[in-house]
Design a protein around this motif. Structure first.
Motif, PDB file in Angstrom:
ATOM      1  N   ILE A  42       0.867  -1.292   0.018  1.00 16.01           N
ATOM      2  CA  ILE A  42       0.485  -0.236   0.095  1.00 16.01           C
ATOM      3  C   ILE A  42       0.545   1.199  -0.337  1.00 16.01           C
ATOM      4  N   GLU A  43       1.847   1.310   0.641  1.00 13.00           N
ATOM      5  CA  GLU A  43       2.886   2.322   0.736  1.00 13.00           C
ATOM      6  C   GLU A  43       3.307   2.461  -0.233  1.00 13.00           C
ATOM      7  N   SER A  49       3.093   6.907   3.861  1.00 21.44           N
ATOM      8  CA  SER A  49       2.818   5.877   4.863  1.00 21.44           C
ATOM      9  C   SER A  49       1.675   5.886   5.833  1.00 21.44           C
ATOM     10  N   ILE A  50       1.543   4.505   6.047  1.00 19.97           N
ATOM     11  CA  ILE A  50       0.431   4.151   6.285  1.00 19.97           C
ATOM     12  C   ILE A  50      -0.359   5.393   7.385  1.00 19.97           C
ATOM     13  N   PRO A  51       0.191   5.576   8.144  1.00 21.46           N
ATOM     14  CA  PRO A  51       0.023   7.344   9.504  1.00 21.46           C
ATOM     15  C   PRO A  51      -0.539   7.933   8.880  1.00 21.46           C
ATOM     16  N   TRP A  52      -0.057   8.319   7.357  1.00 21.06           N
ATOM     17  CA  TRP A  52      -0.146   9.608   6.614  1.00 21.06           C
ATOM     18  C   TRP A  52      -1.664   9.101   5.726  1.00 21.06           C
ATOM     19  N   ILE A  53      -1.767   7.702   4.952  1.00 20.96           N
ATOM     20  CA  ILE A  53      -2.912   7.816   5.160  1.00 20.96           C
ATOM     21  C   ILE A  53      -4.101   7.389   6.206  1.00 20.96           C
ATOM     22  N   PHE A  54      -3.747   7.324   7.766  1.00 24.72           N
ATOM     23  CA  PHE A  54      -4.488   6.828   8.253  1.00 24.72           C
ATOM     24  C   PHE A  54      -4.860   8.735   8.599  1.00 24.72           C
ATOM     25  N   ASP A  55      -3.998   9.371   8.600  1.00 26.51           N
ATOM     26  CA  ASP A  55      -4.280  10.458   9.305  1.00 26.51           C
ATOM     27  C   ASP A  55      -5.275  11.752   8.176  1.00 26.51           C
ATOM     28  N   ILE A  56      -4.824  11.132   6.797  1.00 25.32           N
ATOM     29  CA  ILE A  56      -6.026  12.237   5.815  1.00 25.32           C
ATOM     30  C   ILE A  56      -6.922  11.155   5.582  1.00 25.32           C
ATOM     31  N   GLU A  57      -7.332   9.893   5.087  1.00 23.85           N
ATOM     32  CA  GLU A  57      -8.188   9.166   4.778  1.00 23.85           C
ATOM     33  C   GLU A  57      -8.997   8.765   5.541  1.00 23.85           C
ATOM     34  N   GLU A  59      -9.761   5.236   8.935  1.00 26.00           N
ATOM     35  CA  GLU A  59      -9.488   3.920   8.730  1.00 26.00           C
ATOM     36  C   GLU A  59     -10.322   3.259   7.344  1.00 26.00           C
ATOM     37  N   GLN A  60     -11.108   4.368   6.580  1.00 29.79           N
ATOM     38  CA  GLN A  60     -12.061   3.792   6.213  1.00 29.79           C
ATOM     39  C   GLN A  60     -11.417   3.715   4.595  1.00 29.79           C
ATOM     40  N   GLY A  61     -10.920   4.950   4.923  1.00 35.08           N
ATOM     41  CA  GLY A  61      -9.492   5.262   3.675  1.00 35.08           C
ATOM     42  C   GLY A  61      -8.924   4.407   3.337  1.00 35.08           C
ATOM     43  N   PHE A  62      -8.468   3.989   4.880  1.00 34.71           N
ATOM     44  CA  PHE A  62      -7.663   2.517   4.768  1.00 34.71           C
ATOM     45  C   PHE A  62      -7.422   1.783   4.285  1.00 34.71           C
ATOM     46  N   ARG A  63      -8.769   1.027   4.639  1.00 35.28           N
ATOM     47  CA  ARG A  63      -9.826  -0.561   4.686  1.00 35.28           C
ATOM     48  C   ARG A  63      -9.888  -0.143   2.834  1.00 35.28           C
ATOM     49  N   GLN A  64     -10.061   0.779   2.633  1.00 36.22           N
ATOM     50  CA  GLN A  64     -10.547   0.276   1.586  1.00 36.22           C
ATOM     51  C   GLN A  64      -9.230   0.223   0.733  1.00 36.22           C
ATOM     52  N   ARG A  65      -8.302   0.998   0.368  1.00 37.19           N
ATOM     53  CA  ARG A  65      -7.478   0.696  -0.787  1.00 37.19           C
ATOM     54  C   ARG A  65      -6.705  -0.327  -0.146  1.00 37.19           C
ATOM     55  N   GLU A  66      -6.301  -1.105   1.085  1.00 37.28           N
ATOM     56  CA  GLU A  66      -6.457  -2.290   1.745  1.00 37.28           C
ATOM     57  C   GLU A  66      -7.075  -3.496   1.189  1.00 37.28           C
ATOM     58  N   ALA A  67      -7.971  -3.736   0.996  1.00 42.32           N
ATOM     59  CA  ALA A  67      -8.810  -4.563   0.077  1.00 42.32           C
ATOM     60  C   ALA A  67      -9.067  -4.762  -1.300  1.00 42.32           C
ATOM     61  N   ALA A  68      -8.424  -3.366  -1.943  1.00 39.73           N
ATOM     62  CA  ALA A  68      -8.152  -3.597  -3.438  1.00 39.73           C
ATOM     63  C   ALA A  68      -6.879  -4.428  -3.471  1.00 39.73           C
ATOM     64  N   VAL A  69      -5.232  -3.541  -2.517  1.00 43.41           N
ATOM     65  CA  VAL A  69      -4.388  -4.295  -2.888  1.00 43.41           C
ATOM     66  C   VAL A  69      -4.897  -6.171  -2.092  1.00 43.41           C
TER      67      VAL A  69
END
Length: 175
Positions: A42-43, A49-57, A59-69
């Motif tokens: 994902i990174e 970074s993962i913390p940046w994704i969490f800060d901006i998007e 946890e839900q935004g991160f989980r969407q990216r994670e599901a695609a990967v």
């Protein structure tokens, strides 16, 4: 000589600090497979970074990216995949992992998780005033999900990564 019966897709699930990345690298090396950590992928794909994704998007935004990967990676052959600790919270991830390969739950008690993660600032869900309580909450929520999709449960709180990887390999060869 007997043919090895190792599955071509091995997915490691478990909590933060279970050793998924370290054991996964060792296991992939032993089997001649490629190793991928879903968080690192994902990174790599996002350039942040993962913390940046969490800060901006969040946890839900991160989980969407994670599901695609995870959807993409679980379709690849000769792969050992280390998933993020929360990957199992998304139903599509559980479905992909359980349908496309063998899932190994690296079980590690909260006390060991706490020791292994205490200096890690790259884990957004642990940035709280009480990391032990947070790890206990996460374990309570996620342990049933890990067990639901696990083909094998391997205790990973003691011993070196090499020894745990050898145990996994020996168990897989017997299956």
């Amino acid at each position: 000589m007997a043919q090895r019966r190792i599955p071509s897709r091995i997915f490691l699930v478990g909590p933060m600090g279970a050793g998924k990345t370290t054991i996964g690298r060792e296991l992939a090396s032993r089997l001649g497979f490629r190793f991928v950590d879903s968080d690192s992928e994902i990174e790599r794909k996002t350039g942040v970074s993962i913390p940046w994704i969490f800060d901006i998007e969040g946890e839900q935004g991160f989980r969407q990216r994670e599901a695609a990967v995870i959807d993409q990676l679980t379709q690849q052959e000769h792969l050992v995949l280390a998933t993020g600790g929360g990957a199992v919270t998304t139903p599509s991830n559980r479905d992909a992992l359980s349908a496309r390969g063998i899932v190994i739950y690296l079980f590690t008690p909260v006390q060991v998780q706490l020791q292994r993660t205490r200096h890690d600032t790259n884990r957004p869900l642990l940035q709280s005033s009480n990391p032990r309580q947070r790890l206990e909450e996460l374990m309570q929520q996620r342990d049933p999900l890990y067990r639901q999709i696990a083909d094998l449960v391997i205790e990973s709180s003691s011993g070196r990564a090499r020894g745990v990887a050898k145990r996994i390999e020996a168990t897989l060869e017997k299956e």
